[in-house]
Design a protein around this motif. Sequence first.
Motif, PDB file in Angstrom:
ATOM      1  N   TYR A  95       0.848  -1.198   0.000  1.00 29.19           N
ATOM      2  CA  TYR A  95       0.000   0.000   0.000  1.00 29.19           C
ATOM      3  C   TYR A  95       0.878   1.240   0.000  1.00 29.19           C
ATOM      4  CZ  TYR A  95      -4.460  -2.257   1.159  1.00 29.19           C
ATOM      5  OH  TYR A  95      -5.619  -2.995   1.138  1.00 29.19           O
ATOM      6  N   LYS A 154     -12.530   4.844  -0.863  1.00 36.01           N
ATOM      7  CA  LYS A 154     -11.996   3.947  -1.898  1.00 36.01           C
ATOM      8  C   LYS A 154     -11.997   4.600  -3.272  1.00 36.01           C
ATOM      9  CE  LYS A 154     -12.869  -0.499  -1.898  1.00 36.01           C
ATOM     10  NZ  LYS A 154     -11.933  -1.500  -1.344  1.00 36.01           N
ATOM     11  N   GLU A 155     -12.970   5.489  -3.482  1.00 32.81           N
ATOM     12  CA  GLU A 155     -13.118   6.123  -4.784  1.00 32.81           C
ATOM     13  C   GLU A 155     -12.191   7.335  -4.947  1.00 32.81           C
ATOM     14  OE1 GLU A 155     -16.669   8.695  -6.838  1.00 32.81           O
ATOM     15  OE2 GLU A 155     -17.216   7.250  -5.282  1.00 32.81           O
ATOM     16  N   LYS A 156     -11.957   8.087  -3.848  1.00 39.77           N
ATOM     17  CA  LYS A 156     -11.281   9.383  -4.002  1.00 39.77           C
ATOM     18  C   LYS A 156      -9.935   9.544  -3.309  1.00 39.77           C
ATOM     19  CE  LYS A 156     -15.309  12.185  -5.000  1.00 39.77           C
ATOM     20  NZ  LYS A 156     -16.379  13.004  -4.388  1.00 39.77           N
ATOM     21  N   ALA A 157      -9.701   8.838  -2.227  1.00 41.44           N
ATOM     22  CA  ALA A 157      -8.448   9.082  -1.492  1.00 41.44           C
ATOM     23  C   ALA A 157      -7.256   8.548  -2.286  1.00 41.44           C
ATOM     24  CB  ALA A 157      -8.506   8.422  -0.122  1.00 41.44           C
ATOM     25  N   PRO A 158      -6.199   9.361  -2.433  1.00 44.88           N
ATOM     26  CA  PRO A 158      -5.032   8.914  -3.199  1.00 44.88           C
ATOM     27  C   PRO A 158      -4.210   7.874  -2.437  1.00 44.88           C
ATOM     28  CG  PRO A 158      -4.673  11.125  -2.370  1.00 44.88           C
ATOM     29  CD  PRO A 158      -6.067  10.740  -1.968  1.00 44.88           C
ATOM     30  N   ILE A 159      -4.712   6.656  -2.485  1.00 44.88           N
ATOM     31  CA  ILE A 159      -4.063   5.505  -1.856  1.00 44.88           C
ATOM     32  C   ILE A 159      -4.096   4.390  -2.903  1.00 44.88           C
ATOM     33  CG2 ILE A 159      -4.174   3.843   0.064  1.00 44.88           C
ATOM     34  CD1 ILE A 159      -5.751   5.996   1.639  1.00 44.88           C
ATOM     35  N   TRP A 160      -2.983   3.659  -2.983  1.00 44.41           N
ATOM     36  CA  TRP A 160      -2.876   2.624  -4.018  1.00 44.41           C
ATOM     37  C   TRP A 160      -2.415   1.317  -3.410  1.00 44.41           C
ATOM     38  CZ3 TRP A 160      -1.058   7.587  -4.236  1.00 44.41           C
ATOM     39  CH2 TRP A 160      -1.659   8.422  -5.184  1.00 44.41           C
ATOM     40  N   LYS A 161      -2.844   0.214  -4.047  1.00 45.49           N
ATOM     41  CA  LYS A 161      -2.301  -1.063  -3.593  1.00 45.49           C
ATOM     42  C   LYS A 161      -1.860  -1.910  -4.769  1.00 45.49           C
ATOM     43  CE  LYS A 161      -6.821  -3.169  -2.612  1.00 45.49           C
ATOM     44  NZ  LYS A 161      -7.765  -2.360  -1.830  1.00 45.49           N
ATOM     45  N   TRP A 209      -0.494  -3.367 -10.012  1.00 45.83           N
ATOM     46  CA  TRP A 209      -1.188  -2.260  -9.345  1.00 45.83           C
ATOM     47  C   TRP A 209      -2.664  -2.421  -9.618  1.00 45.83           C
ATOM     48  CZ3 TRP A 209       0.915   0.698  -5.789  1.00 45.83           C
ATOM     49  CH2 TRP A 209       2.302   0.882  -5.807  1.00 45.83           C
ATOM     50  N   ILE A 210      -3.477  -2.477  -8.592  1.00 41.60           N
ATOM     51  CA  ILE A 210      -4.897  -2.770  -8.733  1.00 41.60           C
ATOM     52  C   ILE A 210      -5.635  -1.624  -9.432  1.00 41.60           C
ATOM     53  CG2 ILE A 210      -7.022  -3.222  -7.433  1.00 41.60           C
ATOM     54  CD1 ILE A 210      -5.255  -4.661  -5.394  1.00 41.60           C
ATOM     55  N   SER A 211      -6.496  -2.009 -10.394  1.00 37.90           N
ATOM     56  CA  SER A 211      -7.373  -1.071 -11.119  1.00 37.90           C
ATOM     57  C   SER A 211      -6.668  -0.081 -12.016  1.00 37.90           C
ATOM     58  CB  SER A 211      -8.254  -0.253 -10.154  1.00 37.90           C
ATOM     59  OG  SER A 211      -9.005  -1.094  -9.350  1.00 37.90           O
ATOM     60  N   ALA A 212      -5.364  -0.210 -12.197  1.00 38.36           N
ATOM     61  CA  ALA A 212      -4.632   0.811 -12.943  1.00 38.36           C
ATOM     62  C   ALA A 212      -4.987   0.828 -14.426  1.00 38.36           C
ATOM     63  CB  ALA A 212      -3.126   0.610 -12.763  1.00 38.36           C
ATOM     64  N   ARG A 213      -5.129  -0.365 -14.998  1.00 38.12           N
ATOM     65  CA  ARG A 213      -5.380  -0.431 -16.443  1.00 38.12           C
ATOM     66  C   ARG A 213      -6.794  -0.937 -16.721  1.00 38.12           C
ATOM     67  NH1 ARG A 213       0.040  -2.409 -16.313  1.00 38.12           N
ATOM     68  NH2 ARG A 213       1.441  -0.918 -17.271  1.00 38.12           N
ATOM     69  N   PRO A 214      -7.410  -0.501 -17.858  1.00 36.89           N
ATOM     70  CA  PRO A 214      -8.790  -0.888 -18.155  1.00 36.89           C
ATOM     71  C   PRO A 214      -8.983  -2.402 -18.195  1.00 36.89           C
ATOM     72  CG  PRO A 214      -8.029   0.767 -19.700  1.00 36.89           C
ATOM     73  CD  PRO A 214      -6.838   0.371 -18.886  1.00 36.89           C
TER      74      PRO A 214
END
Lengths: 81, 142
Positions: free
Chosen positions: B47, B114-121, B131-136
Amino acid sequence: MMNKFKIKAFGITKDILGGKETIIEIKGKTVADLRFTLNERFPQLLGLRSLYIAVNSDYAEEGRILEDSDEIALIPPVSGG
Amino acid sequence: MIKITEKHIDVQKVIETATSLSAGAVNVFIGTVRNNAHGKNVLWLEYEAYETMAVGEIRKIIDEASQRWPLLGWAISHRIGTLKPGEVSVVVAVSTPHRKDSFDACQFIIDTVKEKAPIWKKEVFEDGEEWISARPEMEFKG
């Protein structure tokens, strides 16, 4: 006119740009100008589901003019939780 | 209390921070690390947060929740760093006079974080990482 900005990168953009901070020289000084140069230099950014640019810890509009003192960051799709 | 931390989250402490004597309900969401994704074993998650902005965005979300529901107390703690399956990644706790508002406010807060905070996993598997959700083409529910 060319302007240099220091860009913070997070998540997948850190991998694409090759580090946490990158100096980017752009023509112009808006968020849109920065995006244009970034896409040209790092075409992998175009493959992301979304890419926001934050200025001083807030999501920024494309027309915003960047200042030397601004903290600029790339915000790829978020996935917290 | 908004906390972005590399340390283990003390769930009880988050709940206590959100509790109020005038509340009739405390609602808690606990997010945990799953041991599988897309049919593969997850070894661990990495994270990362843009901390100053994450705190600011979460504050805006709390402000909005406070306008919509009668929050008497609230607290959020989000982990960053390396997390193994089973570990707690996020805790949201809110207290309100009655239970329905506490469910609704708690769900709104975690959904919007989950939708707006700039946090990545990033999920780390035996044979790679993503990286989760990064690419379509990689769109999965995180």
